[in-house]
Design a protein around this motif. Structure first.
Motif, mmCIF file in Angstrom:
data_model
loop_
_atom_site.group_PDB
_atom_site.id
_atom_site.type_symbol
_atom_site.label_atom_id
_atom_site.label_comp_id
_atom_site.label_asym_id
_atom_site.label_seq_id
_atom_site.Cartn_x
_atom_site.Cartn_y
_atom_site.Cartn_z
ATOM 1 N N PHE A 1 1.013 -1.309 0.095
ATOM 2 C CA PHE A 1 0.101 0.200 -0.079
ATOM 3 C C PHE A 1 1.036 1.392 -0.069
ATOM 4 C CE2 PHE A 1 -1.804 3.132 2.469
ATOM 5 C CZ PHE A 1 -2.838 3.977 1.718
ATOM 6 N N TYR A 2 1.916 1.292 0.857
ATOM 7 C CA TYR A 2 2.872 2.547 1.030
ATOM 8 C C TYR A 2 3.358 2.790 -0.284
ATOM 9 C CZ TYR A 2 0.930 3.099 5.839
ATOM 10 O OH TYR A 2 0.043 3.145 6.780
ATOM 11 N N CYS A 3 3.854 1.598 -0.892
ATOM 12 C CA CYS A 3 4.779 1.871 -2.223
ATOM 13 C C CYS A 3 3.848 2.418 -3.303
ATOM 14 C CB CYS A 3 5.399 0.376 -2.448
ATOM 15 S SG CYS A 3 6.178 0.252 -4.012
ATOM 16 N N LEU A 4 2.680 1.904 -3.295
ATOM 17 C CA LEU A 4 1.930 2.220 -4.531
ATOM 18 C C LEU A 4 1.214 3.743 -4.301
ATOM 19 C CD1 LEU A 4 -0.158 -1.173 -4.963
ATOM 20 C CD2 LEU A 4 1.615 0.025 -6.626
ATOM 21 N N PHE A 5 0.918 3.938 -2.726
ATOM 22 C CA PHE A 5 0.570 5.430 -2.359
ATOM 23 C C PHE A 5 1.542 6.319 -2.588
ATOM 24 C CE2 PHE A 5 -0.166 8.509 0.711
ATOM 25 C CZ PHE A 5 -1.329 9.074 0.294
ATOM 26 N N GLY A 6 2.873 6.189 -2.269
ATOM 27 C CA GLY A 6 4.013 6.998 -2.768
ATOM 28 C C GLY A 6 4.048 7.246 -4.192
ATOM 29 N N PHE A 7 3.973 6.172 -5.046
ATOM 30 C CA PHE A 7 4.292 6.317 -6.465
ATOM 31 C C PHE A 7 3.128 7.254 -6.885
ATOM 32 C CE2 PHE A 7 3.982 4.759 -10.689
ATOM 33 C CZ PHE A 7 5.166 5.264 -11.233
ATOM 34 N N ALA A 8 1.962 6.953 -6.578
ATOM 35 C CA ALA A 8 0.743 7.809 -6.750
ATOM 36 C C ALA A 8 1.006 9.289 -6.701
ATOM 37 C CB ALA A 8 -0.527 7.183 -6.473
#
Length: 92
Positions: free
Chosen positions: A41-48
């Motif tokens: 989640f945090y990986c994808l949220f940071g990329f978004a």
């Protein structure tokens, strides 16, 4: 030599990123919201958010961009073509 070092550093960074992403599947999560307990989640949220900042910056650039001759011909940032230390520069 420089290209070799750059590729080694990027390869090491990619390995570290993949290792951290893989480790995210094996740890216990204690998020305040249900979505936070999703793996990566945090990986994808940071990329978004990173992508959103880029597009917001592009929009803000259109709002704040001025033409090259915005300040006119008498701008104070024009470079002096005289060479420092010459007689012409001392007499000015």
């Amino acid at each position: 030599m420089s290209g070799y070092i750059t590729s080694r550093v990027l390869s090491a960074l990619a390995i570290i990123c993949f290792a951290l992403a893989a480790a995210d599947f094996f740890r216990e999560r204690h998020g305040a919201f249900a979505i936070e307990q999703t793996p990566l989640f945090y990986c994808l949220f940071g990329f978004a958010v990173y992508i959103a900042v880029i597009f917001i910056a592009r929009g803000l650039r259109r709002l704040t961009l001025r033409p090259e001759d915005y300040y006119g011909a008498e701008a104070t940032d024009q470079e002096d073509e005289r060479v420092a230390g010459t007689e012409e520069a001392r007499n000015a």
